[in-house]
Design an enzyme around this catalytic site. Structure first.
Site, PDB file in Angstrom:
ATOM      1  N   THR A 326     -21.951  18.838  -7.382  1.00 52.00           N
ATOM      2  CA  THR A 326     -20.646  18.185  -7.310  1.00 52.00           C
ATOM      3  C   THR A 326     -20.761  16.782  -6.722  1.00 52.00           C
ATOM      4  O   THR A 326     -21.798  16.386  -6.186  1.00 52.00           O
ATOM      5  CB  THR A 326     -19.672  18.996  -6.444  1.00 52.00           C
ATOM      6  OG1 THR A 326     -20.064  18.899  -5.065  1.00 52.00           O
ATOM      7  CG2 THR A 326     -19.639  20.452  -6.862  1.00 52.00           C
ATOM      8  N   CYS A 327     -19.639  16.056  -6.757  1.00 50.81           N
ATOM      9  CA  CYS A 327     -19.635  14.685  -6.227  1.00 50.81           C
ATOM     10  C   CYS A 327     -19.289  14.656  -4.745  1.00 50.81           C
ATOM     11  O   CYS A 327     -19.091  13.571  -4.186  1.00 50.81           O
ATOM     12  CB  CYS A 327     -18.657  13.821  -7.020  1.00 50.81           C
ATOM     13  SG  CYS A 327     -16.933  14.310  -6.811  1.00 50.81           S
ATOM     14  N   ASP A 328     -19.208  15.810  -4.099  1.00 53.80           N
ATOM     15  CA  ASP A 328     -18.864  15.883  -2.680  1.00 53.80           C
ATOM     16  C   ASP A 328     -20.128  15.821  -1.829  1.00 53.80           C
ATOM     17  O   ASP A 328     -21.097  16.547  -2.082  1.00 53.80           O
ATOM     18  CB  ASP A 328     -18.109  17.181  -2.409  1.00 53.80           C
ATOM     19  CG  ASP A 328     -17.426  17.184  -1.049  1.00 53.80           C
ATOM     20  OD1 ASP A 328     -17.790  16.352  -0.195  1.00 53.80           O
ATOM     21  OD2 ASP A 328     -16.541  18.031  -0.833  1.00 53.80           O
ATOM     22  N   SER A 329     -20.096  14.977  -0.795  1.00 51.29           N
ATOM     23  CA  SER A 329     -21.280  14.837   0.067  1.00 51.29           C
ATOM     24  C   SER A 329     -21.579  16.083   0.881  1.00 51.29           C
ATOM     25  O   SER A 329     -22.697  16.258   1.369  1.00 51.29           O
ATOM     26  CB  SER A 329     -21.089  13.644   1.017  1.00 51.29           C
ATOM     27  OG  SER A 329     -19.970  13.863   1.859  1.00 51.29           O
ATOM     28  N   ASN A 365     -14.498  20.219  -9.052  1.00 50.78           N
ATOM     29  CA  ASN A 365     -14.956  19.208 -10.031  1.00 50.78           C
ATOM     30  C   ASN A 365     -14.988  19.758 -11.457  1.00 50.78           C
ATOM     31  O   ASN A 365     -15.594  19.163 -12.344  1.00 50.78           O
ATOM     32  CB  ASN A 365     -16.361  18.693  -9.698  1.00 50.78           C
ATOM     33  CG  ASN A 365     -16.368  17.625  -8.624  1.00 50.78           C
ATOM     34  OD1 ASN A 365     -17.434  17.254  -8.142  1.00 50.78           O
ATOM     35  ND2 ASN A 365     -15.227  17.113  -8.234  1.00 50.78           N
TER      36      ASN A 365
END
Length: 386
Positions: A326-329, A365
């Site tokens: 995903t694009c989450d850190s 996402n």
């Protein structure tokens, strides 16, 4: 995080089962029945209730139903899932200490008659049902060697037990049980034993004072899963419990609610390297097609470093960081001091990932959780050892 390296060819046994599709969870029904029977054998005389919350996957519930298991639920939808599979409602207990009035009514309407409370407000919720429900009072005992403390959120203090039992009696409620949960993934059963002994004392005191007739004690879960690639000696783990059981008052039914120890070994995650990049720390980052929003939420919620089995033919090694898709850190899977330089398409398999993975996976996402593939009775995976 322990890492084990295997040849790329060795991954084919997994890819054949998934038809090359990743991420995928492979479910082995044999591990469920084996784990259930093992825990039954080391806790003779203790009635086991599977904690549905740990993994409500239908095939797991079916396997345990076939074994005649009982079930511990936390909501009406979990009850409905069991009833759909033909589980008799008299084999189900509702152990969530804090319930909405709607869930309580629905659970009652579905036929459940055992509920858990840990405070006076929850007792008041049960007053309308007092004619035919039985109640277990949850007490708080904290295991210092359990990384997940459940007694901060739930459980009355043992010193308050007599007062709550007295309040219940004046309300016309029947409290016939005590229960506790020392915390998840306990390193030893020392606290289980201490808590059980204290419950015996409370049981005797309540009877002497004619406040409550306690006929059952539930020692909850906390039984460990094997996240370190070494088999767990459950005989040794349960020895302190069995020693205390010798002093159990007559007429007491002993219960336990294993979840993680039953469901964790039932699934293996097959994932693939989908990206890689060297970042500002001059360390290679590898991105897998599954992460903490998929099957690996335990890395955050349960502080688990799952052992990783990497399948590659590369021999040169370097420090690395693993991350999810995903694009989450926050979708971060851990660091490794030395792993082979991986290529896109290399396979990573994570064992012992059946607990709380399916239960908490989501589609953040728009990325769907791993599909699940059931092994049949004739299929067997080679166990990858260090």
């Amino acid at each position: 995080m322990d890492t084990f390296i295997h040849s790329r060819a060795a991954a084919e046994q997994y890819l054949e089962l998934t038809n090359g599709i990743t991420p995928a969870l492979i479910f082995n029904p044999k591990t469920i029945t084996n784990a259930w029977k093992q825990l039954q054998s080391v806790l003779p005389g203790v009635t086991l209730y599977y904690a549905v919350k740990s993994n409500p996957y239908e095939s797991i519930l079916k396997e345990l139903n076939t074994e005649g298991a009982r079930f511990d639920v936390a909501s009406a939808p979990e009850i409905e899932a069991l009833l759909t599979l033909g589980v008799s409602v008299d084999r189900v207990i509702h152990t969530h200490p804090i319930k909405t009035t709607n869930d309580l009514q629905l659970s009652y309407d579905l036929g459940v008659r055992t509920f858990v409370v840990d405070n006076a407000d929850e007792l008041w919720k049960l007053v309308p049902f007092r004619r035919d429900v039985k109640i277990m009072l949850r007490l708080a005992f904290v295991a210092p060697d359990a990384p997940i403390d459940l007694s901060r959120k739930f459980g009355a203090q043992p010193v308050d037990a007599m007062e709550l039992l007295s309040v219940a009696k004046h309300m016309g409620l029947e409290v016939d049980g005590l229960c506790f949960h020392v915390g998840s993934q306990a390193a030893s059963a020392t606290t289980h034993a201490l808590a059980l002994s204290r419950c015996f004392s409370i049981t005797k005191e309540a009877k002497q004072k004619s406040i409550a007739d306690i006929t059952r004690i539930d020692m909850g879960g906390g039984f460990p899963a094997n996240y370190v690639n070494r088999p767990i000696d459950f005989n040794k783990f349960c020895a302190p419990i069995n020693e205390v059981i010798k002093s159990c008052p007559a007429g007491i039914q002993l219960m336990a609610e294993p979840g993680r120890s039953i469901s964790a070994p039932s699934m293996s995650l097959v994932s693939r390297v989908i990206g890689r990049s060297k970042r500002q720390d001059n360390v290679m980052w590898y991105y897998l097609d599954d992460g903490v929003y998929g099957a690996q939420s335990g890395r955050i919620y349960d502080h688990i470093d799952y052992p990783m089995h990497i399948f590659t033919d590369m021999t040169e090694t370097a420090p690395a960081v693993f991350a999810g898709p995903t694009c989450d850190s926050i979708d971060y899977l851990g660091t490794q001091s030395e792993v082979p330089l991986l290529s896109i398409g290399d396979i990573v398999v994570i064992k012992e990932i059946g607990a709380y993975s399916v239960a908490t996976a989501c589609s953040f996402n728009g990325i769907r959780p791993p599909m699940i593939i059931d092994l049949d009775e004739n299929q067997e995976l080679t166990r990858m050892l260090a």
